[in-house]
Design an enzyme around this catalytic site. Structure first.
Site, PDB file in Angstrom:
ATOM      1  N   GLU A  53       2.077  -7.216   0.920  1.00 15.76           N
ATOM      2  CA  GLU A  53       2.755  -5.914   0.825  1.00 15.76           C
ATOM      3  C   GLU A  53       1.648  -4.911   0.540  1.00 15.76           C
ATOM      4  O   GLU A  53       1.178  -4.817  -0.594  1.00 15.76           O
ATOM      5  CB  GLU A  53       3.772  -5.915  -0.330  1.00 15.76           C
ATOM      6  CG  GLU A  53       4.927  -6.878  -0.172  1.00 15.76           C
ATOM      7  CD  GLU A  53       5.967  -6.394   0.819  1.00 15.76           C
ATOM      8  OE1 GLU A  53       5.855  -5.254   1.309  1.00 15.76           O
ATOM      9  OE2 GLU A  53       6.883  -7.171   1.118  1.00 15.76           O
ATOM     10  N   CYS A  58       3.876   2.779  -3.016  1.00 16.18           N
ATOM     11  CA  CYS A  58       3.494   2.510  -1.625  1.00 16.18           C
ATOM     12  C   CYS A  58       4.495   3.136  -0.659  1.00 16.18           C
ATOM     13  O   CYS A  58       4.173   3.318   0.512  1.00 16.18           O
ATOM     14  CB  CYS A  58       3.425   1.019  -1.406  1.00 16.18           C
ATOM     15  SG  CYS A  58       4.928   0.206  -1.948  1.00 16.18           S
ATOM     16  N   GLU A 103      -3.318   7.275   2.124  1.00 16.58           N
ATOM     17  CA  GLU A 103      -2.432   7.407   0.965  1.00 16.58           C
ATOM     18  C   GLU A 103      -3.124   8.213  -0.134  1.00 16.58           C
ATOM     19  O   GLU A 103      -4.184   7.807  -0.609  1.00 16.58           O
ATOM     20  CB  GLU A 103      -2.239   6.001   0.367  1.00 16.58           C
ATOM     21  CG  GLU A 103      -0.973   5.320   0.636  1.00 16.58           C
ATOM     22  CD  GLU A 103      -0.929   3.964  -0.079  1.00 16.58           C
ATOM     23  OE1 GLU A 103      -1.967   3.305  -0.247  1.00 16.58           O
ATOM     24  OE2 GLU A 103       0.177   3.588  -0.458  1.00 16.58           O
ATOM     25  N   LYS A 130      -1.408 -13.269 -11.032  1.00 16.77           N
ATOM     26  CA  LYS A 130      -2.492 -12.434 -11.564  1.00 16.77           C
ATOM     27  C   LYS A 130      -2.045 -10.979 -11.513  1.00 16.77           C
ATOM     28  O   LYS A 130      -2.026 -10.345 -10.461  1.00 16.77           O
ATOM     29  CB  LYS A 130      -3.778 -12.583 -10.737  1.00 16.77           C
ATOM     30  CG  LYS A 130      -4.976 -12.012 -11.498  1.00 16.77           C
ATOM     31  CD  LYS A 130      -5.994 -11.322 -10.612  1.00 16.77           C
ATOM     32  CE  LYS A 130      -5.832  -9.859 -10.431  1.00 16.77           C
ATOM     33  NZ  LYS A 130      -5.795  -9.003 -11.611  1.00 16.77           N
TER      34      LYS A 130
HETATM   35  P1  NAP Z   1      -5.558  -3.181  -5.591  1.00 20.22           P
HETATM   36  O1  NAP Z   1      -6.781  -2.561  -6.090  1.00 20.22           O
HETATM   37  O2  NAP Z   1      -5.583  -3.851  -4.266  1.00 20.22           O
HETATM   38  O3  NAP Z   1      -5.134  -4.242  -6.723  1.00 20.22           O
HETATM   39  C1  NAP Z   1      -3.998  -5.048  -6.575  1.00 20.22           C
HETATM   40  C2  NAP Z   1      -4.249  -6.372  -7.295  1.00 20.22           C
HETATM   41  O4  NAP Z   1      -5.307  -7.050  -6.641  1.00 20.22           O
HETATM   42  C3  NAP Z   1      -4.666  -6.195  -8.744  1.00 20.22           C
HETATM   43  O5  NAP Z   1      -4.118  -7.236  -9.509  1.00 20.22           O
HETATM   44  C4  NAP Z   1      -6.179  -6.328  -8.658  1.00 20.22           C
HETATM   45  O6  NAP Z   1      -6.747  -6.761  -9.855  1.00 20.22           O
HETATM   46  C5  NAP Z   1      -6.286  -7.412  -7.608  1.00 20.22           C
HETATM   47  N1  NAP Z   1      -7.583  -7.511  -6.963  1.00 20.22           N
HETATM   48  C6  NAP Z   1      -8.503  -6.553  -6.743  1.00 20.22           C
HETATM   49  N2  NAP Z   1      -9.571  -7.072  -6.089  1.00 20.22           N
HETATM   50  C7  NAP Z   1      -9.310  -8.391  -5.906  1.00 20.22           C
HETATM   51  C8  NAP Z   1     -10.021  -9.491  -5.303  1.00 20.22           C
HETATM   52  N3  NAP Z   1     -11.224  -9.328  -4.728  1.00 20.22           N
HETATM   53  N4  NAP Z   1      -9.443 -10.700  -5.304  1.00 20.22           N
HETATM   54  C9  NAP Z   1      -8.246 -10.883  -5.863  1.00 20.22           C
HETATM   55  N5  NAP Z   1      -7.526  -9.901  -6.450  1.00 20.22           N
HETATM   56  C10 NAP Z   1      -8.058  -8.685  -6.464  1.00 20.22           C
HETATM   57  O7  NAP Z   1      -4.338  -2.189  -5.530  1.00 20.22           O
HETATM   58  P2  NAP Z   1      -3.829  -1.215  -6.679  1.00 20.22           P
HETATM   59  O8  NAP Z   1      -4.712  -0.034  -6.708  1.00 20.22           O
HETATM   60  O9  NAP Z   1      -3.607  -1.967  -7.946  1.00 20.22           O
HETATM   61  O10 NAP Z   1      -2.389  -0.845  -6.124  1.00 20.22           O
HETATM   62  C11 NAP Z   1      -2.163   0.245  -5.303  1.00 20.22           C
HETATM   63  C12 NAP Z   1      -1.966  -0.212  -3.874  1.00 20.22           C
HETATM   64  O11 NAP Z   1      -0.887  -1.127  -3.801  1.00 20.22           O
HETATM   65  C13 NAP Z   1      -1.589   0.939  -2.965  1.00 20.22           C
HETATM   66  O12 NAP Z   1      -2.293   0.860  -1.752  1.00 20.22           O
HETATM   67  C14 NAP Z   1      -0.100   0.714  -2.719  1.00 20.22           C
HETATM   68  O13 NAP Z   1       0.371   1.266  -1.524  1.00 20.22           O
HETATM   69  C15 NAP Z   1      -0.020  -0.765  -2.743  1.00 20.22           C
HETATM   70  N6  NAP Z   1       1.347  -1.212  -3.029  1.00 20.22           N
HETATM   71  C16 NAP Z   1       2.067  -1.750  -2.024  1.00 20.22           C
HETATM   72  C17 NAP Z   1       3.369  -2.150  -2.244  1.00 20.22           C
HETATM   73  C18 NAP Z   1       4.179  -2.753  -1.142  1.00 20.22           C
HETATM   74  O14 NAP Z   1       5.212  -3.326  -1.437  1.00 20.22           O
HETATM   75  N7  NAP Z   1       3.781  -2.660   0.105  1.00 20.22           N
HETATM   76  C19 NAP Z   1       3.940  -1.987  -3.510  1.00 20.22           C
HETATM   77  C20 NAP Z   1       3.178  -1.422  -4.528  1.00 20.22           C
HETATM   78  C21 NAP Z   1       1.866  -1.059  -4.258  1.00 20.22           C
HETATM   79  P3  NAP Z   1      -7.328  -5.715 -10.940  1.00 20.22           P
HETATM   80  O15 NAP Z   1      -6.339  -4.622 -11.096  1.00 20.22           O
HETATM   81  O16 NAP Z   1      -7.436  -6.559 -12.145  1.00 20.22           O
HETATM   82  O17 NAP Z   1      -8.621  -5.240 -10.377  1.00 20.22           O
END
Ligand code: NAP
Length: 440
Positions: A211, A245, A342, A136
């Site tokens: 992650e 991240c 962040e 997804k």
């Molecule tokens: P996010 O809001 O957590 O979204 C990540 C994914 O989760 C998206 O596909 C989102 O779908 C989905 N999602 C949201 N709510 C969900 C739920 N209740 N159930 C299942 N899936 C759900 O994060 P983001 O804003 O896209 O990404 C930024 C974050 O990712 C930052 O905190 C960053 O640090 C972290 N990150 C970490 C790494 C690592 O390797 N540690 C790498 C890259 C990014 P939708 O977008 O369709 O809502």
């Protein structure tokens, strides 16, 4: 798509698991290698798509396509090296064996900031091990995911082995969590969603790797080579307009070098070109959406109200929309949001410190533990500080440290498990112990 489509995808992945996992490692390896070749031969188109839907500069998008593809290449090779073990038995008529077997159907949920690499870093090892996957991607970047999946089909990876569902995130997430056929959840994204997925995996006792968010300290010591420190911290901070991240979230600078570093750093930041990612000269694209800009504005307001001062930028860019000026904020302290969370934007907070012990304490004073950076010419200090930092990744005199051959992942609330490298396959494998008795 919602729960019905997700259930269909899970069923398809589950059926295909029985045929995909029965292929030889060499057969799976060849299909992955073909997928890698197709990604590379279509890299210009994939990069264009990525810049159009995500906004990162085309050079960075091309870099991500190469980086994303490298996981497929690496795990195509690694597929052939998933060895088990033979353990010396405790009784002479026995033989004790350990088999490594694929965990089963994997649910992979990925973010928008690396629309290709966050998928391939999961799908590469999963397919290499013999697992099948339901991905997804983020609602903000579905096109890169679909293009990559189409290339996988062209490479001969069966439709059921790699499925993509997109739409209602909580509904898709719940369908993956509730299914007893999904044996593993792998997630990259925010800590808040990661915690929900971890809790939701408990009911069916799934294997989980996460992650999550970081809060990377970038520590510049008095004895650093200033040019190396500027180049490294600039790259660590402003890549993808600060939306990674592992972006340097707090730049801790020792008092003796603070003024000199700040003025050289500001000069370097001034050279960053904000604009349309499709223009060759652009080094900073827009932020992903309005909410991301508002988050940055909130953090800046909080910092200035508590005594920080804007040294450069600090407002929306004159281009409008979601462009934000590359920003440097001085005298940031540990009571500010900029220090604690962040920012996920092009904002570099400078935090002065006195001693090495202070720097280590400040760096570790967070629930996050993904990446950290240190700049120093002292080898003993490099070791001391690297070992003391509660982080999964440490860059010493280097701001860009990710590679497919090294383990990527965080400690504390930045996550569980590692991606990439020889360790990355473990997340998709179960160990089976076989005791053969009565052999005399
Ligand atoms: P996010 O809001 O957590 O979204 C990540 C994914 O989760 C998206 O596909 C989102 O779908 C989905 N999602 C949201 N709510 C969900 C739920 N209740 N159930 C299942 N899936 C759900 O994060 P983001 O804003 O896209 O990404 C930024 C974050 O990712 C930052 O905190 C960053 O640090 C972290 N990150 C970490 C790494 C690592 O390797 N540690 C790498 C890259 C990014 P939708 O977008 O369709 O809502």
């Amino acid at each position: 798509m919602g729960s019905r489509e997700t259930s269909d995808a899970i069923a398809s992945a589950h059926t295909t698991f029985y045929s995909w996992s029965k292929l030889t490692a060499s057969e799976r390896s060849k299909a992955l290698r073909k997928w890698y070749d197709l990604i590379i031969s279509n890299k210009e188109e994939l990069a264009l798509l990525m810049t159009l839907e995500q906004g990162k500069p085309i050079k960075e998008a091309l870099g991500e396509v190469n980086y994303g593809a490298s996981f497929i290449e690496y795990f195509a090779e690694e597929a052939k090296r998933i060895y088990g073990d033979i353990i010396p038995p405790t009784l002479s008529d026995r033989r004790l064996l350990v088999l490594k077997q694929p965990v089963g159907v994997v649910g992979a949920i990925t973010p928008w900031n690396f629309p290709l690499a966050m998928i391939t870093r999961k799908v590469g090892p999963a397919l290499a091990c013999g697992c099948t996957v339901v991905v997804k991607p983020s609602e903000f970047t579905p096109l890169t995911a679909l293009a990559a999946a189409d290339l996988a089909l062209q490479a001969g990876i069966p439709a059921g082995a790699l499925n993509v569902v997109m739409g209602n995130a909580p509904e898709i997430g719940d369908a993956l969590l509730q299914s007893t056929q999904v044996r593993k959840i792998t997630f990259t994204g925010s800590t808040a969603v990661g915690k929900k997925l971890m809790a939701g995996s408990a009911d069916t006792v799934k294997k989980v790797s996460l992650e999550l968010g970081g809060n990377a300290p970038c520590i510049v010591f008095d004895d650093a080579d200033i040019d190396v420190a500027i180049k490294g911290s600039l790259a660590a901070k402003f890549r993808n307009s600060g939306q990674t991240c592992v972006c340097a979230n707090r730049i801790l600078v020792q008092e003796g070098i603070y003024e000199k570093f700040a003025s050289a750093f500001i000069k370097a930041v001034q050279s960053l070109q904000v604009g349309n990612g499709l223009e060759e000269s652009t080094s900073q694209g827009p932020l992903i959406n309005e909410a991301a800009v508002q988050k940055v504005e909130k953090f800046i307001k909080d910092a200035t109200s508590k005594g920080a001062h804007i040294m450069l930028g600090g407002k929306r860019h004159s281009l409008g929309m979601t462009f934000y000026e590359p920003t440097v904020v001085g005298n940031v302290s540990n009571d500010m949001l900029l220090f604690r969370e962040e920012a996920f934007g092009p904002v570099a907070p400078l935090v002065p410190f006195k001693t090495e012990e202070d720097a280590i304490h400040m760096a570790n004073d967070t629930n996050a533990g993904l990446a950290a950076y240190i700049f120093t010419k002292s080898i003993p200090r490099s070791w001391r500080v690297s070992e003391a930092l509660e982080y999964g990744l440490v860059g010493v005199n280097e701001g860009l440290i990710s590679t497919e051959v090294a383990p990527f992942g965080g400690v504390k609330q930045s996550g569980l498990g590692r991606e990439g490298s020889k360790y990355g396959v473990d997340e998709y494998l179960e160990l089976k112990y076989i005791c053969m008795g009565n052999l005399n």
